[in-house]
Design a protein around this motif. Structure first.
Motif, short mmCIF file in Angstrom:
data_model
loop_
_atom_site.label_atom_id
_atom_site.label_comp_id
_atom_site.label_asym_id
_atom_site.label_seq_id
_atom_site.Cartn_x
_atom_site.Cartn_y
_atom_site.Cartn_z
N ARG A 41 0.82 -1.22 0.00
CA ARG A 41 0.00 0.00 0.00
C ARG A 41 0.85 1.26 0.00
O ARG A 41 0.34 2.37 0.10
CB ARG A 41 -0.98 -0.01 1.18
CG ARG A 41 -1.97 -1.17 1.09
CD ARG A 41 -2.98 -1.14 2.21
NE ARG A 41 -4.02 -0.16 1.99
CZ ARG A 41 -5.13 -0.38 1.27
NH1 ARG A 41 -5.32 -1.56 0.70
NH2 ARG A 41 -6.03 0.56 1.13
N ALA A 86 -4.42 11.04 -3.73
CA ALA A 86 -4.93 9.76 -3.23
C ALA A 86 -6.08 9.99 -2.24
O ALA A 86 -7.12 9.35 -2.32
CB ALA A 86 -3.80 8.97 -2.57
N ILE A 91 -8.83 7.16 -1.49
CA ILE A 91 -7.98 6.03 -1.11
C ILE A 91 -7.63 6.15 0.37
O ILE A 91 -7.29 7.24 0.85
CB ILE A 91 -6.70 5.99 -1.98
CG1 ILE A 91 -7.07 5.78 -3.45
CG2 ILE A 91 -5.75 4.89 -1.50
CD1 ILE A 91 -5.90 5.85 -4.41
N SER B 200 -3.58 3.05 -8.70
CA SER B 200 -4.62 2.71 -7.74
C SER B 200 -4.19 1.45 -7.00
O SER B 200 -3.39 0.67 -7.52
CB SER B 200 -5.96 2.48 -8.44
OG SER B 200 -5.97 1.22 -9.06
#
Lengths: 303, 389
Positions: A41, A86, A91, B200
């Motif tokens: 991540r 983001a 996100i 993403s």
């Protein structure tokens, strides 16, 4: 805040692999370890430099996480945009991490880095310091130490390599009153891993300055990268420290220094130094340590 | 829809608000500054919900916008002159990465000598950086093109950043009555930003990579093809805009009294309004003159030029620019279209307004006289001298 990851428990899965870095490259080890700690991540920003040159050649792309090359000067500013973007698209639970060399951080990128710390953007910036512009073939940067021979600070009868001491970027960063800053070295991976994990959990700008030797640029055998990084700490030319809540803390407080002469003369870049040059470096080291012992929190003996 | 008395910069900021950018990087420079001041106020009063980032330079402004766009966020930034040049490294970076950023540029002279007033040498020096370049004439067009630019840039076939140019002070700081569309209509016109060209967590990507000699030309060819293809998207965008808001700008160019015109003046930006008045005066006297406003310089409106100039006797290009050592850049571009298409007409270049020098009604009348009588090819207006190669 308990850290979970140790050298023993760190994941076997790789995020940065298949790249074309030189044998014994310290920078690629720093990036590899950082991404293993941060995980999939992590969204990484790397400027034009060694790591982007060895890992980012279409169609041969070597990061399994989201990664992007920035302009040379723009690591921190692009990192800011990535983090804000983001969040803006919804996100969650990600970490924006910059992975830049010493030239990209201390010289051309210092303005953008200063801006990001000033804004306290929620980013982690890791500078892997190999003490010269290595991607372009070993030229002096602001983090090249006194006496080092590079292709733009040659040593000869008149001048013995670089005339200026290494810029103190750790304290320059700390002077911004940053949330968290630390020095580290690939010569002490448990400490580096610990600091990455700690920084990743802190909201706001965090900075880790990790020394990562370059065998080609330093003039050492490719199997001695880790050893020379350790020697640098042991002889007192590097130190493991943190800055938090306005306080500097020394993580490792050696009773005695190992031989500075042995550290220097085991590297091609310092081979030309005479005793007077080595005395200058030793005096700079001693002055720095005197200031550290006087002003920093040195009671911790964690390592 | 509401009406308000706004400067060009204020109007542009209203257009940006209606476009709902998600990340905005701001840095002040005269005469752009009031745009970022208005936007800051909009964020403060919540009429614009956006991540507002106070960067420390224009280089960082665009670098930050690229990072945000790479996450799939709609972005905005603005600059001018020295700032545009300072961020120049990031211009081909944004276009080569196919990030559909919209940026306003307040056209201003470039140092040295220092000068804060309007000319177009800043943006014209960056004509080759891969951005779509628009030049607007008045405050209403400023607002409208802020909205339209996102519609053009974000079209998946285009995926290219757009630079909207407003003449410094004469447009950025001049107040006019402007219609501000409703947010409902703006949303009907401009859907949320969708792109595959982003990072993403579900579909990780490595972006902004290196491409060696084996594949590099393919990337550049596709980039060029996309900008050429944007001509159709620009026209479709104008038509859709007209349908919703009732205003049309004609696409890449906007002609005025071109039917049967023998002598045509080509303009860009805010000087067009005065030139239109002079055309009217001369037409009243029975002179066959017309005007063609270039709205887009990239993509270059070649087809429009051929259609507009085909039967003219002479054409003049009025520009606030000089490519030192040759001629005005717009003139070079116009001449290339004329040569390639075998048009037989005289062309003249009028370099004017450098460093904000006023361009008068008399100057423009004299330009039409020059077209009618002929003379030197490259002329510096207001100096009484000509330069021919």
């Amino acid at each position: 805040m308990t850290n979970q990851i140790t050298a023993k428990t760190i994941t076997d899965s790789e995020i940065f692999y298949g790249h074309k870095a030189c044998a014994g490259c310290g920078g690629s080890l720093a990036v590899r370890i950082a991404l293993k700690v941060l995980g999939e991540r992590a969204i990484s920003v790397l400027p034009a430099g060694c790591m982007s040159a060895v890992g980012f050649n279409y169609p041969h792309l070597c990061f399994s996480n989201n990664s992007i090359i920035s302009t040379f000067a723009g690591t921190a500013s692009m990192l800011t945009g990535v983090e804000a973007g983001a969040r803006a698209v919804g996100i969650k639970n990600f970490k924006a991490v910059g992975l830049a060399g010493d030239g990209g951080t201390a010289d051309i990128g210092i303005q953008a880095l200063s801006g990001a710390i000033d804004r306290n953007d929620d980013i982690l910036y890791i500078c892997y310091d190999n003490e010269a512009y290595m991607n372009t073939g070993i030229q002096k940067s602001g983090l090249t130490p006194f006496g080092a021979k590079t292709t733009t600070t040659p040593s000869g009868e008149n001048i013995h390599g670089n005339l200026r001491p290494k810029k103190n970027l750790f304290e320059i960063v700390a002077a911004h009153n940053i949330s968290y800053a630390a020095t580290a070295s690939i010569g002490n991976l448990p400490d580096f891993i610990n600091k990455i994990e700690k920084a990743s959990k802190i909201k706001g700008t965090t900075y880790i300055h990790v020394v990562a030797p370059c065998p080609i640029g330093w003039g050492i055998p490719v199997n001695e990268t880790i050893e020379i990084a350790r020697k640098m700490i042991d002889c007192g030319l590097w130190y493991l420290a943190e800055y938090e809540n306005g306080q500097f803390t020394l993580n490792k407080n050696p009773r005695d220094f190992s031989s500075i002469k042995d550290y220097l003369l085991s590297q091609g870049r310092f081979k030309h130094l005479d005793d007077a040059d080595i005395e200058i470096l030793a005096a700079q080291r001693d002055a720095k340590w005197a200031a550290i012992q006087k002003n920093w929190n040195t009671t911790k003996e964690e390592l | 829809m509401t009406k308000a008395f706004l400067s060009g910069n204020d109007a542009f900021a209203e257009g940006v608000r209606l476009a709902r950018p998600q990340v905005i990087s701001i840095y002040p420079i005269t005469p752009q500054t009031t745009v970022v001041e208005r936007i800051s106020e909009m964020v403060e009063d919540s009429s614009l919900k956006s991540e507002l980032i106070h960067v420390e330079s224009e280089h960082s402004a665009l670098s930050c916008a690229i990072g945000a766009s790479a996450m799939g966020a709609r972005t905005f930034t603005a600059t001018s002159s020295q700032g545009l040049l300072y961020m120049a490294e990031c211009l081909p970076y944004a276009s080569g990465g196919r990030f559909p950023i919209v940026m306003m540029n307040a056209n201003r002279s470039t140092a040295l000598p220092w000068n804060i007033y309007g000319d177009q040498r800043d943006s014209l020096s960056q004509l080759d950086c891969g951005w779509i370049q628009v030049y607007v004439e008045d405050a209403q067009e400023s607002l409208d093109m802020a909205l339209q630019s996102y519609h053009i840039a974000e079209n998946p076939l285009v995926s290219t950043p757009v630079m909207v140019n407003l003449d410094g002070f004469v447009l950025t700081h001049t107040y006019e009555t402007v219609e501000i569309p409703s947010q409902t209509d703006a949303d009907r016109f401009l859907p949320p930003f969708q792109t595959e060209n982003k990072m993403s967590l579900d579909n990780p990507k490595n972006l902004a990579f290196s491409v060696g000699p084996d594949n590099n030309m393919e990337f550049k060819y596709l980039q060029h093809k996309a900008i050429l293809g944007s001509k159709r998207i620009i026209e479709e965008t104008d038509a859709k805009f007209a349908e919703i808001f009732g205003r049309s700008y004609g696409g890449l160019t906007q002609g005025y009294r071109l039917d049967d015109a023998d002598y045509i003046l080509i303009t860009l930006g805010s000087i067009t309004g005065l030139c239109r008045e002079v055309v009217d005066e001369l037409r009243e006297r029975g002179e066959k003159v017309g005007l063609l406003k270039l709205r887009f310089l990239r993509p270059f409106p070649s087809d429009d030029l051929v259609a507009a100039l085909g039967s003219a006797k002479a054409v003049g290009v009025l520009e606030k620019d000089i490519s030192f050592g040759y001629e005005g850049t717009v003139y070079t571009n116009v001449n290339s279209v004329i040569a390639k298409n075998g048009l037989r007409l005289e062309t003249y270049n009028f370099i004017a307004g450098l460093g904000g020098r006023d361009i008068s009604r008399e100057n423009i009348t004299a330009i039409f006289r020059h077209l009618q009588t002929g003379g030197q090819h490259v002329n510096f207006i207001g100096l009484g001298v000509t330069i021919d190669d």
